[in-house]
Design a protein around this motif. Structure first.
Motif, mmCIF file in Angstrom:
data_model
loop_
_atom_site.group_PDB
_atom_site.id
_atom_site.type_symbol
_atom_site.label_atom_id
_atom_site.label_comp_id
_atom_site.label_asym_id
_atom_site.label_seq_id
_atom_site.Cartn_x
_atom_site.Cartn_y
_atom_site.Cartn_z
ATOM 1 N N THR A 166 0.835 -1.208 0.000
ATOM 2 C CA THR A 166 0.000 0.000 0.000
ATOM 3 C C THR A 166 0.870 1.258 0.000
ATOM 4 O O THR A 166 0.349 2.362 -0.096
ATOM 5 C CB THR A 166 -0.927 0.042 1.235
ATOM 6 N N GLY A 189 -0.434 -5.115 6.090
ATOM 7 C CA GLY A 189 -0.689 -5.300 7.515
ATOM 8 C C GLY A 189 -2.071 -4.815 7.917
ATOM 9 O O GLY A 189 -2.453 -4.948 9.072
ATOM 10 N N SER A 279 18.654 2.717 -5.261
ATOM 11 C CA SER A 279 18.289 3.635 -6.352
ATOM 12 C C SER A 279 19.165 4.890 -6.342
ATOM 13 O O SER A 279 19.442 5.458 -7.398
ATOM 14 C CB SER A 279 16.822 4.041 -6.228
HETATM 15 N N1 LIG Z 1 16.843 1.147 -1.627
HETATM 16 C C1 LIG Z 1 16.294 2.165 -2.272
HETATM 17 O O1 LIG Z 1 16.821 2.671 -3.256
HETATM 18 C C2 LIG Z 1 14.967 2.688 -1.814
HETATM 19 C C3 LIG Z 1 14.231 3.592 -2.585
HETATM 20 C C4 LIG Z 1 12.957 3.974 -2.160
HETATM 21 C C5 LIG Z 1 12.474 3.498 -0.944
HETATM 22 N N2 LIG Z 1 13.246 2.681 -0.202
HETATM 23 C C6 LIG Z 1 12.765 2.132 1.068
HETATM 24 O O2 LIG Z 1 11.635 1.330 0.801
HETATM 25 C C7 LIG Z 1 10.780 1.358 1.935
HETATM 26 C C8 LIG Z 1 9.378 1.736 1.490
HETATM 27 O O3 LIG Z 1 9.382 3.065 0.997
HETATM 28 P P1 LIG Z 1 8.010 3.755 0.560
HETATM 29 O O4 LIG Z 1 8.369 5.103 0.052
HETATM 30 O O5 LIG Z 1 7.233 2.837 -0.275
HETATM 31 O O6 LIG Z 1 7.322 3.896 2.012
HETATM 32 P P2 LIG Z 1 5.772 3.986 2.355
HETATM 33 O O7 LIG Z 1 5.044 4.675 1.273
HETATM 34 O O8 LIG Z 1 5.681 4.519 3.753
HETATM 35 O O9 LIG Z 1 5.296 2.460 2.358
HETATM 36 C C9 LIG Z 1 5.723 1.525 3.316
HETATM 37 C C10 LIG Z 1 4.709 0.398 3.374
HETATM 38 O O10 LIG Z 1 5.257 -0.636 4.201
HETATM 39 C C11 LIG Z 1 4.238 -1.226 4.998
HETATM 40 N N3 LIG Z 1 4.693 -1.274 6.386
HETATM 41 C C12 LIG Z 1 4.916 -0.243 7.222
HETATM 42 N N4 LIG Z 1 5.370 -0.676 8.402
HETATM 43 C C13 LIG Z 1 5.410 -2.026 8.317
HETATM 44 C C14 LIG Z 1 5.790 -3.058 9.236
HETATM 45 N N5 LIG Z 1 6.204 -2.781 10.466
HETATM 46 N N6 LIG Z 1 5.706 -4.337 8.800
HETATM 47 C C15 LIG Z 1 5.289 -4.625 7.550
HETATM 48 N N7 LIG Z 1 4.917 -3.699 6.640
HETATM 49 C C16 LIG Z 1 4.979 -2.411 7.024
HETATM 50 C C17 LIG Z 1 3.010 -0.335 4.898
HETATM 51 O O11 LIG Z 1 1.993 -1.085 4.266
HETATM 52 P P3 LIG Z 1 0.828 -1.800 5.106
HETATM 53 O O12 LIG Z 1 0.659 -1.045 6.420
HETATM 54 O O13 LIG Z 1 -0.360 -1.734 4.237
HETATM 55 O O14 LIG Z 1 1.307 -3.184 5.315
HETATM 56 C C18 LIG Z 1 3.406 0.827 3.986
HETATM 57 O O15 LIG Z 1 2.457 1.055 3.018
HETATM 58 C C19 LIG Z 1 11.433 2.328 2.929
HETATM 59 O O16 LIG Z 1 12.201 1.590 3.853
HETATM 60 C C20 LIG Z 1 12.325 3.177 2.058
HETATM 61 O O17 LIG Z 1 13.383 3.763 2.773
HETATM 62 C C21 LIG Z 1 14.466 2.275 -0.606
#
Ligand SMILES: NC(=O)c1ccc[n+]([C@@H]2O[C@H](COP(=O)([O-])OP(=O)(O)OC[C@H]3O[C@@H](n4cnc5c(N)ncnc54)[C@H](OP(=O)(O)O)[C@@H]3O)[C@@H](O)[C@H]2O)c1
Length: 337
Positions: A166, A189, A279
Motif C-alpha cells: 500500500t 498489515g 536507487s
Molecule cells: N533502496 C532504495 O533505493 C529505496 C528507494 C525507495 C524506498 N526505499 C525504502 O523502501 C521502503 C518503502 O518506501 P516507501 O516510500 O514505499 O514507504 P511507504 O510509502 O511509507 O510504504 C511503506 C509500506 O510498508 C508497509 N509497512 C509499514 N510498516 C510495516 C511493518 N512494520 N511491517 C510490515 N509492513 C509495514 C506499509 O503497508 P501496510 O501497512 O499496508 O502493510 C506501507 O504502506 C522504505 O524503507 C524506504 O526507505 C528504498
C-alpha cells in the motif's frame, strides 16, 4: 557566469531546523545564492514525498547531518541555467537520488542546483508531473522489476509477491508488474486496505500474519516466482523461504526491520537469488534505461489511483507527519506553479 544573474532570485522552500534538540519545519523565502554550487540550476515544477524525506525531516543523522536543510530526494523541472554538462536552458529534466535532499538542498523548493551527472533528461512519453508521480518510489520499483526480468522471471513464471504494497514503492511495483502481465500477490498489515489493493490490480492479498513464518523451518512452500520487498526483517525472510527454485527476491527497504536471521538453505537448495536495490547510486546508463521503460512499456496505468496532489509545502508538511504515523496509502506529489 551563466548562474550569476540568478543569484538574487528568491524562491520558497521547506526548511527543517534544529531547535533545542527538536526538528521543526517552516516554509521560508531563500535566494538562489543560498543553494550549493553545481552545474545545473533547475526551476522545480514537481516533487514527491518518499520515506527518506520523512527521515530527513525528523533529523535522522543517517540521512541528513547538517541543518537547517531542505529535504526532497525527488524533483522534476526545467533547466534555468547550465554551466557544464550538456543541458540547455528550457530542457525538461528529472533528478532523483544521489545526495539530493540528504545533505544537498532538495526538491521541496522552487529551485535546486546540482551536478550535471545527477540529471536525467525527461524521456519522451513522460510529463514532469508523471515523473514525480513515479519519483524515487517508481524508479526503485522499476529497478527491482528489472532485476527480476534480468534473472529470468517472466509473466509466465508464476506469482510475484510485493511487500509494503500500500506504500509508494509497493503500489508502483504492483502497477508495473500488472502492466507487464504478471500475477501479483501483495502483503498488507491492514485489512481495511484490501479494497485499495484490489483497485490497483492485486490478484491476491496476503495478510501480514500469514507473511511471517512462525514455524522456524528452513524452507517454506514454493509460492513465489519473484518477490519485490520494501519492508525487510521477518517478512523478507519468509518470502525468501517461500520462493520457488531459481526464483529471485529483491530487497530495497527496511520499514519493518533491517535484520535478517535465517538459514542459507533457500540459496543452496533452491538457487534463490537475493538482489539488493540502491536507487540513489544507480549508474546513469541503467538510470536512463529504467526511466525510458517507465515512460513507455512499464508505465503503470494506475498512477491517478495511487498518487494524490498536495496543495503546496504546508500540506506536504502535514503529509510527512501522516507518513511517519503510517496513515497514508500510495504517494503524494507537490506542484510549484
Ligand atoms: N533502496 C532504495 O533505493 C529505496 C528507494 C525507495 C524506498 N526505499 C525504502 O523502501 C521502503 C518503502 O518506501 P516507501 O516510500 O514505499 O514507504 P511507504 O510509502 O511509507 O510504504 C511503506 C509500506 O510498508 C508497509 N509497512 C509499514 N510498516 C510495516 C511493518 N512494520 N511491517 C510490515 N509492513 C509495514 C506499509 O503497508 P501496510 O501497512 O499496508 O502493510 C506501507 O504502506 C522504505 O524503507 C524506504 O526507505 C528504498
Amino acid at each position: 557566469m551563466e548562474h550569476a544573474k540568478w543569484e538574487n532570485v528568491t524562491y520558497h522552500a521547506m526548511v527543517v531546523s534544529e531547535e533545542e534538540g527538536a526538528f521543526v519545519r517552516s516554509v521560508e523565502t531563500l535566494s538562489v545564492k543560498d543553494l550549493p554550487p553545481g552545474d545545473v540550476l533547475i526551476r522545480v515544477g514537481f516533487s514527491s514525498l518518499n520515506w527518506k524525506d520523512c527521515l530527513s525531516a525528523m533529523g535522522n543523522p543517517g540521512v541528513t547531518r547538517r541543518y537547517p536543510h531542505t529535504p526532497g530526494i525527488d524533483a522534476s523541472g526545467i533547466v534555468a541555467a547550465c554551466i557544464d554538462g550538456g543541458f540547455q536552458k528550457g530542457d525538461k529534466v528529472i533528478v532523483t537520488g544521489y545526495d539530493l535532499g540528504m545533505n544537498t538542498a532538495g526538491g521541496f523548493a522552487e529551485y535546486i542546483r546540482v551536478p550535471a551527472g545527477w540529471v536525467v533528461k525527461l524521456p519522451d512519453g513522460l510529463t514532469r508531473k508523471e515523473a514525480m508521480m513515479l519519483g524515487t518510489a517508481g524508479f526503485t520499483a522499476g529497478l527491482s522489476i528489472k532485476r527480476l526480468l534480468d534473472h529470468g522471471v517472466a509473466p509466465g513464471s508464476g506469482t510475484v509477491l510485493v511487500t509494503g504494497a500500500t506504500g509508494g514503492v509497493g503500489s508502483l511495483a504492483v502497477g508495473i508488474l500488472k502492466k507487464l502481465g504478471f500475477t501479483v500477490a501483495a502483503v498488507s498489515g491492514r485489512d481495511e486496505r484490501g479494497e485499495y489493493l484490489a483497485s490497483i490490480g492485486v490478484d491476491q492479498v496476503v495478510p501480514l500474519a500469514e507473511a511471517v513464518d512462525s514455524r522456524g523451518k528452513a524452507l517454506g512452500g514454493k509460492l513465489w516466482a519473484g518477490v519485490v520487498d520494501a519492508v525487510g526483517g521477518d517478512v523478507l525472510e519468509t518470502a525468501i523461504k517461500n520462493t520457488v527454485n531459481r526464483g529471485v527476491v529483491t530487497c530495497c527497504g527496511n520499514v519493518r526491520s533491517d535484520d535478517l536471521s535465517f538459514s542459507i538453505y533457500p540459496f543452496i537448495l533452491r538457487g534463490v537469488s537475493l538482489c539488493g536495490i540502491d536507487s540513489a547510486t544507480c549508474p546513469m546508463e541503467e538510470r536512463q534505461f529504467v526511466w525510458k521503460q517507465l515512460a513507455d512499456a512499464w508505465k503503470p496505468d494506475i498512477l491517478e489511483l495511487v498518487v494524490e496532489s498536495l496543495n503546496g509545502l504546508d500540506e506536504l508538511s502535514i503529509q510527512i507527519d501522516r507518513m511517519v504515523r503510517g496513515e497514508r496509502t500510495g504517494r503524494s506529489i507537490v506542484h510549484f506553479p
